[in-house]
Design an enzyme around this catalytic site. Structure first.
Site, mmCIF file in Angstrom:
data_model
loop_
_atom_site.group_PDB
_atom_site.id
_atom_site.type_symbol
_atom_site.label_atom_id
_atom_site.label_comp_id
_atom_site.label_asym_id
_atom_site.label_seq_id
_atom_site.Cartn_x
_atom_site.Cartn_y
_atom_site.Cartn_z
ATOM 1 C CG ASP A 108 5.829 3.898 0.665
ATOM 2 O OD1 ASP A 108 6.213 4.443 1.525
ATOM 3 O OD2 ASP A 108 4.553 3.567 0.346
ATOM 4 C CE1 TYR B 293 -3.845 2.404 0.967
ATOM 5 C CE2 TYR B 293 -2.612 3.069 2.617
ATOM 6 C CZ TYR B 293 -3.478 3.336 1.886
ATOM 7 O OH TYR B 293 -4.362 4.203 1.756
ATOM 8 C CE LYS C 233 2.290 4.881 8.249
ATOM 9 N NZ LYS C 233 0.554 5.098 8.628
#
Ligand code: HOZ
Length: 424
Positions: free
Chosen positions: A239, A144, A267
């Protein structure tokens, strides 16, 4: 467990917010019951509006590596609020965060701050396409990379949890530019390069797949991707929205010799506030507007609050023995969970990289999406409910990683006690 107040808020919220939530998995559709509505957090704990306390293993899906309410982060935020919350103009603090990121992430000579991981990946993909003059790219089944159109193809995380890994609304022409390979399967990547010679701009990969639980890369997987990218003139994009500054000081690249051309972050670098970033070598990054012609912009990019919380978080991580603490806590939790399952004869796989982990009800190691979906989901749901009833908040999906903070050491006994009940 009394969740009366949560239920009442949730019922009202469903009238005004789709599904009552601002991100899908929060609605507990696949685990059932009422999602606790959180009132506050401190250290490793959160309390819901009914007063129930939980050990928080969600940690905002990763950003809160220092736990809730870290003193340094709070002080930095108070100072930032007092100075002004947004300017739409450059600030010195953005430079400090950029310096910190480039100083720690291998190969990152320049970085652009954005507002979320989704923005970071969308922007990095645009840059990779522009730099190579190619439109196709490869992602992995069950990975994702945020909810940008190009990435909602065989996506993990909430899309997978809710059974919509390919979303309606994504133009077919765009989805066709996204090629999907199997995680940890180099042959599946080779096949795509052979089928589309000279057309693939880049490979996007989570160096540890964290949106189908926690799936570490096989020993030669990332190295193999690097080789294939080099052989075919494509870029390799890590990623690291999830793994960046979590699994090691410089992200996953600190744990491997493999180097990416571009890295996406989010994050942890926002310390719990909305942020994202993408970075890489100077020549590539100078293609980004206004130095170059690849357009990307944002009203709140480099927002003073997010930058302050992120810089304070990264500074705190550099003091003491943060990563050693995270590793020790993770290792103790892993071995504790494995021992509990063994005592009960329950076949589980506890897969962990540093302070991110996942427990699968499976007799075999989980290396790709098929293994994830073959694990016992009903058993996982019972386990989730048992953990919740015993005061441990897990992400409400078997496809999300659990996170630990530097504050979680003191909560380990509670987590293992809950797991003992939930596994019975
Ligand atoms: N990237 C986050 C974890 N997979 C997403 C959380 C969410 O969808 O709310």
């Amino acid at each position: 467990m009394n969740l009366a107040k949560s239920l009442s808020i949730f019922e009202s919220a469903q009238q005004l917010i789709p599904g009552g939530v601002n991100s899908p998995v929060r609605a507990y559709r696949t685990v059932g019951g009422t999602p606790p509505h959180i009132a506050r957090g401190s250290g490793s704990s959160v309390w819901d509006v009914d007063g129930n306390e939980y050990v928080d293993m969600v940690l905002a899906y990763g950003p809160l590596i220092l736990g809730h309410g870290n003193e340094r982060v709070r002080a930095a935020l108070h100072a930032a609020v007092d100075g002004g919350t947004a300017f739409g103009a450059p600030t010195e603090h953005e430079l400090e965060l950029a310096r910190t990121i480039c100083g720690r992430v291998p190969g990152c000579e320049m970085v652009r701050l954005v507002n979320s991981g989704t923005e970071a990946t969308m922007s990095a993909l645009r840059l990779a396409r522009a730099a190579t003059g190619r439109e196709l790219f490869i992602k992995f089944n069950g990975c994702y990379h945020g909810h940008g159109d190009s990435f909602l193809v065989k996506a993990g995380s909430g899309a997978l949890t809710l059974g919509a890994p390919d979303s309606p609304g994504v133009p077919r022409g765009l989805a066709e530019q996204t090629l999907v390979a199997e995680y940890n399967d180099l042959d599946s990547v080779r096949t795509l390069f052979d089928a589309h010679p000279g057309q693939i701009a880049c490979i996007f990969v989570e160096p540890v797949a964290g949106n189908m639980g926690t799936v570490p890369p096989a020993s030669s997987f990332l190295d193999g991707l690097r080789g294939l990218c080099d052989a075919h003139g494509a870029l390799l994009v890590f990623d690291e929205v999830m793994t960046g500054f979590r699994v090691a000081r410089g992200g996953y690249q600190d744990l491997t010799d493999v180097r990416a051309d571009l890295v996406t972050l989010g994050k942890v670098i926002g310390g719990g506030l909305p942020i994202g970033a993408y970075g890489g070598g100077r020549e590539l990054m100078e293609r980004v507007s206004p130095s170059g012609d690849v357009y990307q912009a944002g009203t709140l990019s480099g927002n003073p609050l997010a930058v302050a919380a992120g810089s304070a978080t990264l500074a705190e991580l550099d003091e003491g023995r943060a990563y050693e603490t995270l590793e020790q806590t993770g290792a103790a939790l892993e071995s504790g969970l494995v021992a509990l399952a063994e005592e009960r004869g329950v076949p589980v796989q506890v897969q962990r990289v540093g302070s991110m982990l996942c427990l699968y009800f499976s007799a075999e190691p989980v290396t790709r999406l098929d293994d994830v979906t073959a694990s016992d989901r009903e058993h996982w749901t019972r386990f989730f409910r048992g953990m919740l009833a015993n005061g441990v908040l897990l992400p409400p999906s078997p496809y999300e990683a659990w996170f630990l903070s530097t504050e979680h050491g003191v909560a380990l006994d509670r987590v293992l006690h809950a797991a003992a009940q939930a596994l019975d």
